[in-house]
Write a protein that holds these residues in place. Structure first.
Motif, mmCIF file in Angstrom:
data_model
loop_
_atom_site.group_PDB
_atom_site.id
_atom_site.type_symbol
_atom_site.label_atom_id
_atom_site.label_comp_id
_atom_site.label_asym_id
_atom_site.label_seq_id
_atom_site.Cartn_x
_atom_site.Cartn_y
_atom_site.Cartn_z
ATOM 1 N N ILE A 31 0.823 -1.214 0.000
ATOM 2 C CA ILE A 31 0.000 0.000 0.000
ATOM 3 C C ILE A 31 0.860 1.269 0.000
ATOM 4 O O ILE A 31 0.566 2.231 -0.716
ATOM 5 N N LEU A 32 1.923 1.266 0.800
ATOM 6 C CA LEU A 32 2.642 2.523 1.054
ATOM 7 C C LEU A 32 3.882 2.748 0.195
ATOM 8 O O LEU A 32 4.479 3.823 0.232
ATOM 9 N N ARG A 33 4.313 1.746 -0.569
ATOM 10 C CA ARG A 33 5.566 1.914 -1.333
ATOM 11 C C ARG A 33 5.405 3.031 -2.382
ATOM 12 O O ARG A 33 4.305 3.223 -2.938
ATOM 13 N N PRO A 34 6.501 3.738 -2.661
ATOM 14 C CA PRO A 34 6.449 4.733 -3.739
ATOM 15 C C PRO A 34 6.249 4.025 -5.083
ATOM 16 O O PRO A 34 6.504 2.826 -5.204
ATOM 17 N N PHE A 35 5.816 4.768 -6.070
ATOM 18 C CA PHE A 35 5.639 4.186 -7.403
ATOM 19 C C PHE A 35 6.967 3.626 -7.904
ATOM 20 O O PHE A 35 8.026 4.230 -7.702
ATOM 21 N N ASN A 36 6.890 2.485 -8.548
ATOM 22 C CA ASN A 36 8.068 1.812 -9.124
ATOM 23 C C ASN A 36 9.099 1.381 -8.080
ATOM 24 O O ASN A 36 10.239 1.110 -8.417
ATOM 25 N N PHE A 37 8.704 1.383 -6.828
ATOM 26 C CA PHE A 37 9.627 0.896 -5.797
ATOM 27 C C PHE A 37 9.244 -0.551 -5.477
ATOM 28 O O PHE A 37 8.198 -0.818 -4.909
ATOM 29 N N GLU A 38 10.105 -1.458 -5.879
ATOM 30 C CA GLU A 38 9.824 -2.880 -5.667
ATOM 31 C C GLU A 38 10.729 -3.431 -4.578
ATOM 32 O O GLU A 38 11.907 -3.036 -4.480
ATOM 33 N N THR A 39 10.200 -4.323 -3.811
ATOM 34 C CA THR A 39 11.039 -5.072 -2.865
ATOM 35 C C THR A 39 10.869 -6.551 -3.194
ATOM 36 O O THR A 39 10.037 -6.911 -4.035
ATOM 37 N N LEU A 40 11.635 -7.383 -2.491
ATOM 38 C CA LEU A 40 11.532 -8.820 -2.763
ATOM 39 C C LEU A 40 10.114 -9.317 -2.486
ATOM 40 O O LEU A 40 9.582 -10.148 -3.223
ATOM 41 N N SER A 41 9.504 -8.790 -1.422
ATOM 42 C CA SER A 41 8.162 -9.276 -1.070
ATOM 43 C C SER A 41 7.118 -8.830 -2.098
ATOM 44 O O SER A 41 6.264 -9.627 -2.493
ATOM 45 N N THR A 42 7.202 -7.575 -2.541
ATOM 46 C CA THR A 42 6.202 -7.119 -3.521
ATOM 47 C C THR A 42 6.405 -7.824 -4.863
ATOM 48 O O THR A 42 5.444 -8.140 -5.565
ATOM 49 N N LYS A 43 7.672 -8.098 -5.213
ATOM 50 C CA LYS A 43 7.964 -8.791 -6.470
ATOM 51 C C LYS A 43 7.390 -10.213 -6.419
ATOM 52 O O LYS A 43 6.764 -10.679 -7.383
ATOM 53 N N THR A 44 7.590 -10.877 -5.267
ATOM 54 C CA THR A 44 7.051 -12.237 -5.102
ATOM 55 C C THR A 44 5.536 -12.201 -5.289
ATOM 56 O O THR A 44 4.957 -13.026 -6.008
ATOM 57 N N PHE A 45 4.912 -11.218 -4.634
ATOM 58 C CA PHE A 45 3.447 -11.108 -4.692
ATOM 59 C C PHE A 45 2.988 -10.824 -6.128
ATOM 60 O O PHE A 45 2.064 -11.466 -6.630
ATOM 61 N N ASP A 46 3.663 -9.863 -6.774
ATOM 62 C CA ASP A 46 3.250 -9.486 -8.132
ATOM 63 C C ASP A 46 3.354 -10.670 -9.093
ATOM 64 O O ASP A 46 2.443 -10.932 -9.879
ATOM 65 N N LEU A 47 4.489 -11.393 -9.002
ATOM 66 C CA LEU A 47 4.675 -12.541 -9.903
ATOM 67 C C LEU A 47 3.617 -13.612 -9.629
ATOM 68 O O LEU A 47 3.059 -14.207 -10.558
ATOM 69 N N ALA A 48 3.325 -13.835 -8.343
ATOM 70 C CA ALA A 48 2.313 -14.847 -7.987
ATOM 71 C C ALA A 48 0.947 -14.422 -8.503
ATOM 72 O O ALA A 48 0.164 -15.249 -8.981
ATOM 73 N N GLN A 49 0.659 -13.102 -8.415
ATOM 74 C CA GLN A 49 -0.632 -12.600 -8.896
ATOM 75 C C GLN A 49 -0.778 -12.769 -10.407
ATOM 76 O O GLN A 49 -1.877 -12.914 -10.921
ATOM 77 N N GLN A 50 0.376 -12.741 -11.095
ATOM 78 C CA GLN A 50 0.350 -12.912 -12.557
ATOM 79 C C GLN A 50 0.443 -14.389 -12.948
ATOM 80 O O GLN A 50 0.820 -14.720 -14.071
ATOM 81 N N ALA A 51 0.142 -15.257 -11.979
ATOM 82 C CA ALA A 51 0.182 -16.708 -12.188
ATOM 83 C C ALA A 51 1.573 -17.193 -12.580
ATOM 84 O O ALA A 51 1.736 -18.180 -13.285
ATOM 85 N N GLN A 52 2.590 -16.468 -12.132
ATOM 86 C CA GLN A 52 3.969 -16.887 -12.403
ATOM 87 C C GLN A 52 4.604 -17.369 -11.091
ATOM 88 O O GLN A 52 5.655 -16.863 -10.666
ATOM 89 N N ILE A 53 3.950 -18.327 -10.503
ATOM 90 C CA ILE A 53 4.416 -18.780 -9.190
ATOM 91 C C ILE A 53 5.820 -19.398 -9.257
ATOM 92 O O ILE A 53 6.660 -19.082 -8.401
ATOM 93 N N PRO A 54 6.144 -20.237 -10.231
ATOM 94 C CA PRO A 54 7.535 -20.734 -10.285
ATOM 95 C C PRO A 54 8.557 -19.592 -10.345
ATOM 96 O O PRO A 54 9.604 -19.658 -9.698
ATOM 97 N N GLU A 55 8.218 -18.518 -11.085
ATOM 98 C CA GLU A 55 9.138 -17.383 -11.172
ATOM 99 C C GLU A 55 9.228 -16.645 -9.833
ATOM 100 O O GLU A 55 10.286 -16.117 -9.468
ATOM 101 N N SER A 56 8.103 -16.620 -9.109
ATOM 102 C CA SER A 56 8.108 -15.899 -7.824
ATOM 103 C C SER A 56 9.007 -16.599 -6.799
ATOM 104 O O SER A 56 9.318 -16.039 -5.747
ATOM 105 N N SER A 57 9.415 -17.836 -7.089
ATOM 106 C CA SER A 57 10.233 -18.577 -6.113
ATOM 107 C C SER A 57 11.615 -17.945 -5.935
ATOM 108 O O SER A 57 12.231 -18.105 -4.880
ATOM 109 N N VAL A 58 12.125 -17.230 -6.953
ATOM 110 C CA VAL A 58 13.479 -16.660 -6.830
ATOM 111 C C VAL A 58 13.506 -15.548 -5.774
ATOM 112 O O VAL A 58 14.296 -15.628 -4.819
ATOM 113 N N PRO A 59 12.649 -14.508 -5.905
ATOM 114 C CA PRO A 59 12.657 -13.521 -4.804
ATOM 115 C C PRO A 59 12.219 -14.133 -3.474
ATOM 116 O O PRO A 59 12.722 -13.731 -2.413
ATOM 117 N N ALA A 60 11.302 -15.112 -3.527
ATOM 118 C CA ALA A 60 10.852 -15.751 -2.281
ATOM 119 C C ALA A 60 12.022 -16.423 -1.581
ATOM 120 O O ALA A 60 12.188 -16.291 -0.360
#
Lengths: 332, 506
Positions: free
Chosen positions: B454-483
């Motif tokens: 909710i609070l991150r600045p625009f275009n500011f990604e962290t490992l947790s948000t990247k994991t979430f975003d990839l999982a939301q895009q049905a790219q769960i195997p890809e989300s395993s790297v930041p996870a």
């Protein structure tokens, strides 16, 4: 009839060190109160824990009421031994009330009248709904005792039962304990480092030193006929005078280390002699120091051969460097 | 919290609709998850803690520290690692549809997600209960256990009637952490599509754009949390059982025979497998397949972002916690103590609620000063501080209580100033507690998802948000790297903490 028998019990914690309990044997008659007495680290608490089943001996047998509890092939778990144990710190469950603590033991609810009687005898009536932290030390001790007795154990074990009580309370608790022991007809083994407690409460004593039973007997026997210097000193300061100087002494023992035969002489058995015709063995010397104890004066007295400690009446005027003759009176 | 409460007066047009349609589902979903996760965490945490603390069996030393490892896995990552678990049930559901009825199939598929989510959440949250229960069992006076045994109670009876009741206050404390984490979770419940207050707040606010409605949901959630806090307080009544025992007898663990040892190993292995080994091995497998697609220069930037913001948040939080605990203890002020207690309540407030409060605060600052704080890193760090102050406060406060109380009195009597006492005496003495507190906050910040989303600045990604975003895009195997990166970063501090706890227990 023997309720408890220990045969050649040995327990080591570290094999590089001497055993905590070494080849120790003794037995208790039904209804007898036995004190295990000794200094700290002598092995008396370890022995109590072995009897309770909280420690397993390396070898030897523990027999309770003709049932072997410990041997080379048998180990009966503490919960199956029917031995009540009162811990030095009482170990009252802090989350339970007095009543809940008392009826916690297996079978403690079988005979409510017995529990009520115990509560009554120990004078803790009205405290049943309190928590342990709301009780004084003496009250906690009584609750721990009632809790242990409520299960009607064959043998009651007490670890330093009076060590946390102040001298005034000790007196009354001693009397209460004896009353309770005789009422419950329980065989009791208790651990103490205080000879006064042991003398007042025990029918017999087992003096333990470095894990070994040095002497077993009544308090009077041990007081009058100690087997060595260590046992003699349990009862306070003692002078050891070579037998050659008191050849007619009623009792003497041979010291293992020096192989010397000595007579144990209590400080109060030495008295100042003004009458030269007196038949008592005499020693002449001078006073080195005087310490006033209120009821008596403790005097360090030096003869040409050795030093002696005397307890003299408080009204006797004694000063350092004063010379006089003292005599040994074994009847005192 | 004040911001959330103050804004409740804003009229919410859709509130009636929310109340009549989805509020019941949110309450039901949240309560089922809380009850189920808490119960399963108690079962896993207490049983393994008892075995490790009080029984002797092969592998006990290994399980002692290994059972903590699932703490390194955030709930949403655990959920992603089991993402295909529900798919495995599809043949069964099809069979039910064909042979029984469509309604039964729908009912089962609606219901089955609850036990699944509960298992996933409890498998990574049980260490909160395990840790406190293990400490409680280990620190329990051996005399109580021995007393129970000499009073005729065997190991089972001793556990149920003595050890467990004595450990109850500590276990309740651990369970309350599990409950707070469950209510805070967004990623896992979103993944399994379970309606809870947190998903409700996100949906109402970010999807429908109804802030007043989200505020009311947040207020409902806070009422539930307040109720749970009161319940916890009540259940922990007499938390410090007045134990006067001076016994230093160490507890002698029960020797288990071969059969019981085998059962004990199974019992300890089960939570470790489902909470750590299985998710980690699946993530490692997926990562080995997808690392080339995911690992690029942006990945290094988001790793740096995660570590930098977690380090900043943990440093400031620890400094603030030191200042607060020191002022309370040094000056003995009741007012400061009361405000401190209020400040550390932040840990009980779910990330989504804190996020709303911080955003409202940022808006106020914006209106008053003209500074645009919304979507800034400073607001994100502030939110982390609010949420994790309690995490830093606990070890520092207990360290100060143990080491510094008398020394501070001595230094005051010697005429030393408060600042000198703090810098020359307290901070050096509390070195271990400070590192522990810092690591706790660091790990929690690395794992935190709702606040960051909710609070991150625009275009500011962290490992947790990247994991979430990839999982939301049905790219769960890809989300395993930041996870996996989050897990690895979280593992090192956990090993340190484990060593610290073992030293303390010794």
């Amino acid at each position: 009839m023997n309720v408890l028998t220990l045969q050649n019990v040995t327990k080591s914690y570290n094999y590089n060190e001497p055993p905590a309990v070494n080849n120790l044997s003794f037995s208790c008659q039904s209804g007898e109160v036995v004190a295990l007495i000794g200094g700290s680290g002598s092995g008396k608490t370890t022995l109590l824990r072995i009897i309770a089943g909280l420690e397993a001996p390396d070898c030897g047998e523990v027999i309770l009421n003709n049932n072997i509890l410990n041997s080379s092939t048998v180990f009966v778990a503490p919960e199956k031994r029917n031995c009540g144990l009162v811990f030095q710190e009482y170990a009252l469950f802090p989350n339970k009330t007095v009543r809940q603590n008392i009826i916690f033991g297996k079978g403690a609810t079988d005979d409510p009248s017995w529990v009520n009687e115990l509560i009554d005898i120990t004078g803790i009536t009205g405290l049943e709904q309190r928590f342990p932290h709301e009780l004084s030390g003496g009250q906690q001790q009584r609750v721990a005792l009632v809790r242990a007795l409520a299960t009607r154990p064959l043998l009651l074990l007490l670890d330093e039962p009076l060590s946390h009580l102040d001298p005034e309370l000790k007196e009354s608790v001693r009397t209460e304990l004896l009353k309770l022991f005789s009422k419950s007809k329980t065989t009791v083994v208790f651990v103490s480092h205080d000879i006064e407690d042991a003398t007042a409460m025990a029918d017999r004593m087992v003096v333990i030193h470095k894990g070994e039973a040095e002497q077993i007997g009544t308090s009077d026997e041990i007081y009058r006929n100690p087997i060595n210097k260590n046992v003699a000193r349990l009862f306070g300061k003692t002078n050891f005078i070579p037998i050659e100087l008191i050849p007619n002494a009623p009792y003497s023992f041979t010291e293992k280390e020096s192989n010397e035969k000595v007579v144990p002489v209590r400080p109060h058995q030495l008295q100042v002699i003004n009458d030269s015709t007196n038949n008592l063995p005499k020693f002449t010397g001078k006073v080195k120091s005087v310490l006033n104890h209120g009821a008596y004066k403790e005097v360090e007295f030096k003869t040409t051969q050795f030093s002696l400690t005397l307890h003299l009446p408080k009204n006797l005027s004694v000063q350092a460097d004063s010379k006089f003759t003292i005599g040994y009176n074994p009847e005192l | 919290m004040a911001e959330v409460i103050l804004h409740l007066t804003i009229p919410a047009e859709s509130w009636r609709h929310i109340r009549d349609t989805v509020l019941g589902q949110y309450i039901k979903g949240s309560l089922i998850l809380v009850f189920g996760t808490a119960t399963l965490s108690i079962l896993l945490g207490v049983s393994s803690a008892w075995l490790v603390a009080c029984c002797k069996f092969p592998g006990r030393k290994f399980f002692e520290w290994a059972l903590i490892l699932p703490l390194a896995i955030p709930t949403y990552i655990a959920a992603y690692s089991y993402f295909d678990l529900l798919d495995k049930l599809n043949p069964l559901l099809i069979w039910i549809r064909l042979n029984i009825s469509t309604e039964v199939m729908i009912l089962i598929s609606d219901v089955i997600v609850y036990p699944m989510t509960i298992i996933v959440l409890a498998s990574v949250l049980y260490p909160y209960v395990y840790l406190v229960a293990r400490a409680a069992f280990t620190q329990q006076s051996n005399q109580f256990i021995e007393a129970a045994r000499t009073l005729g109670h065997g190991p089972h009876s001793t556990f149920w009637r003595t050890a467990l009741p004595l450990a109850r206050p500590a276990i309740v404390g651990g369970v309350s952490l599990v409950i707070m984490e469950t209510l805070n979770d967004y990623g896992a419940v979103k993944h399994f599509n379970i309606p809870t207050f947190t998903t409700g707040i996100f949906r109402t606010w970010l999807s429908i754009g109804d802030l007043p409605g989200a505020l009311r949901l947040a207020a409902c959630l806070m009422v539930l949390i307040l109720f749970l806090l009161v319940l916890e307080k009540w259940l922990r009544f007499g938390a410090k059982f007045h134990n006067n025992s001076q016994s230093d007898q160490s507890f002698k663990p029960y020797e288990l025979n071969q059969k019981k040892s085998f059962l004990a190993i199974i019992c300890c292995l089960f939570p470790l497998v489902i909470g750590f080994i299985l998710p980690l091995s699946r993530l490692v497998y997926w990562a080995s397949q997808t690392v080339e697609n995911v690992f690029d220069s942006t990945f290094i930037i988001l790793t740096f972002n995660s570590i930098a913001i977690a380090a900043a948040a943990s440093f400031i939080t620890v400094m603030l916690a030191v200042f607060l605990t020191f002022t309370t203890r040094y000056f003995g002020s009741r007012t400061i103590n009361a405000t401190n207690r209020l400040a550390i309540l932040g840990y009980a407030v779910p990330g989504a609620v804190i996020a709303i409060g911080i955003l409202l605060l940022a808006k106020q600052v914006n209106q008053a000063t003209g500074w645009i704080m919304t979507g800034s890193l400073s607001m994100l760090v502030l939110a982390y501080i609010v949420r994790f102050l309690a995490v830093a406060w606990q070890p520092i406060d207990s360290g100060m209580e143990r080491h510094c109380e008398q020394i501070n009195n001595a230094s005051r009597s010697l005429g030393v100033t408060a600042i000198q006492s703090l810098t020359n005496i307290n901070i050096p003495l509390l070195r271990n507690a400070l590192v522990t507190a810092g690591l706790f906050v660091f790990v929690d910040t690395m794992k935190e998802l709702p606040l960051t989303l909710i609070l991150r600045p625009f275009n500011f990604e962290t490992l947790s948000t990247k994991t979430f975003d990839l999982a939301q895009q049905a790219q769960i195997p890809e989300s395993s790297v930041p996870a996996l990166c989050i897990i690895l970063v979280s593992l090192l501090p956990l090993i340190w903490l484990n060593l610290q706890i073992r030293n303390t227990e010794k």
